[in-house]
Design an enzyme around this catalytic site. Structure first.
Site, PDB file in Angstrom:
ATOM      1  N   SER A   1      47.879  41.842  53.453  1.00 54.91           N
ATOM      2  CA  SER A   1      48.077  42.589  54.697  1.00 54.91           C
ATOM      3  C   SER A   1      46.784  42.715  55.499  1.00 54.91           C
ATOM      4  O   SER A   1      46.802  43.150  56.646  1.00 54.91           O
ATOM      5  CB  SER A   1      48.628  43.980  54.385  1.00 54.91           C
ATOM      6  OG  SER A   1      47.772  44.632  53.472  1.00 54.91           O
TER       7      SER A   1
ATOM      8  N   CYS B   1      46.086  47.836  38.094  1.00 54.57           N
ATOM      9  CA  CYS B   1      44.749  48.406  37.902  1.00 54.57           C
ATOM     10  C   CYS B   1      44.775  49.932  37.913  1.00 54.57           C
ATOM     11  O   CYS B   1      43.735  50.572  38.038  1.00 54.57           O
ATOM     12  CB  CYS B   1      43.780  47.865  38.943  1.00 54.57           C
ATOM     13  SG  CYS B   1      44.275  48.206  40.632  1.00 54.57           S
TER      14      CYS B   1
END
Ligand code: SAH
Length: 404
Positions: free
Chosen positions: A259, A348
């Site tokens: 993005s 993560c």
């Protein structure tokens, strides 16, 4: 020199004796000596025994971060010098990851006994990140130690968003010492075939985090081993990491999606630098969810889908939403994967465990009526060591699955 003593409540010393480095406010019975934020303090158990020495911050949830378990050990320049030298020896002498155009995480906070300090090396430049006020106050000292040990061309300071609020830390990003690089820094990572590396340009001043996702180094390599002859969707591609490693491993073509316009530009630059054409490596600025949805509508098929989203869950209350996001991504990936395709799921967020991801993968597989083989359960590379006394230092998960 210590200016204060922190006394613990009964039964709160055990994890700290075991060298967990964080003292929470709830564990503290009283603070003696009125320490200022950033000062050295000794932490004592309820019975009075010395536990450890650390640095105090009244504004942080991590009220004391512990660094030494030796009584009378001052937390001075010599102390930090030794600890940093120890961290450097792992990367330089054991791993061999320090050198011209090499990149690695030189210091990994708790993982190296230096809670609140992260240092990344890119060729001859260092990027320093503080997440602790007390260490940030000592930044000139750290820059001196790093200069002495590594003689870098320059040392940059980058601060993660949100840290200011958590620690009461207000510091200006920029050059701490030395010279800025003349442009993006060239680094080389190993490729899946011996002797052929993958090149990346890293913008340490403006790039995401410190400029590159060093923690995915070995996972990119692992995924690339499955990519030969396949069409790869590199979702959340940033500067092209996974996809370019796959092309080096003989992938037919890569479609990268991110993005961020800056990320997509950098990915295109990196693809060209490695000699790949726009047919081989095509990058799109788009929302991954929308892009995958469209690809499903157009009945596209991939042999490999890599999902490496940003941290979806920052707090416990966000875990459920995060898992919904993962479920959506996995469901779309199933629809896009050809039979016997490879699905790579990375995460993560420390709050989301491997077990949660496996359970979710099972549920998605069941709804899709497909058999899923777990080929590899992976974590973080050895320059991001997990210290056993603080399992919070283990955060990265990477599951490689084969979807029949
Ligand atoms: N795979 C990369 C690292 C990815 S980091 C590597 O190996 O280097 C996560 C990336 O996701 C960031 O680049 C961020 O810009 C992008 N991102 C975040 N939300 C997104 C969304 N909804 N759609 C597309 N990209 C997104």
């Amino acid at each position: 020199m210590t200016t204060g003593r922190v006394h613990l409540h009964p039964r709160r010393a055990k994890p700290l004796y075991a060298r967990h480095p964080w003292v929470y406010p709830a564990a503290i019975a009283s603070v003696e000596g009125d320490p200022a934020d950033g000062d050295e303090v000794d932490v004592h158990a309820h019975g009075g025994a010395f536990v450890a020495r650390g640095l105090y911050n009244s504004r942080s949830r991590l009220r004391v971060r512990l660094y030494s378990w030796e009584p009378d050990q001052p937390l001075d320049q010599a102390f930090f010098h030794n600890r940093i030298a120890e961290a450097i020896r792992l990367r330089r002498d054991v791993l061999g990851w320090v050198g011209p155009h090499r990149a690695c995480r030189l210091i990994f906070s708790e993982g190296d006994g230096l809670s609140g300090l992260t240092v990344d090396l890119y060729d001859r430049w260092l990027v320093v990140q503080f997440t602790s006020l007390a260490l940030a106050m000592r930044r000139e000292m750290f820059a001196d130690i790093l200069s002495e040990l590594l003689n870098p061309a320059g040392i940059y300071l980058r601060t993660e968003r949100g840290v200011g609020k958590l620690e009461g830390l207000e510091i200006q990003d920029g050059l701490l010492q030395g010279e800025p690089p003349s442009g993006p820094i060239l680094i080389r990572e190993p490729g899946p075939m011996a002797g052929i590396e993958v090149e990346f340009l890293v913008d340490v001043a403006e790039g995401q985090k410190t400029g590159f996702y060093l923690d995915q180094r070995e996972n990119r390599l692992a995924v690339a081993r499955y990519a030969a002859g396949r069409r790869v969707l590199d979702a959340f591609c940033y500067s092209g990491g996974f996809g370019l490693a796959c092309l080096r491993g003989g992938a037919e073509a890569v479609i990268g999606v991110d993005s961020s316009e800056a990320a997509v530009k950098l990915a295109r630059l990196n693809a060209a630098r490695n000699g790949f054409s726009e047919q081989q490596a095509a990058y799109h600025r788009a929302d991954v969810f929308e892009f995958m949805q469209e690809a499903v509508r157009h009945r596209e098929r991939f042999g490999v889908v890599v999902l490496d989203p940003p941290k979806f869950a920052r707090t416990k209350s966000a875990v459920e939403d995060a898992l919904r996001g993962y479920r959506r991504l996995l469901t779309l990936a199933h629809l896009l994967l050809a039979p016997e395709g490879i699905l790579v799921l990375c995460c993560c967020s420390g709050l989301i465990t491997m077990e949660m991801l496996e359970e979710l993968s099972g549920q998605v597989a069941a709804s899709a009526k497909r058999t899923v083989q777990l080929l590899e359960r992976r974590g973080q590379p050895p320059d991001h060591p997990v210290v056993i006394s603080c399992l919070e230092s283990a955060y990265l998960k990477c599951l490689i699955q084969r979807i029949l």
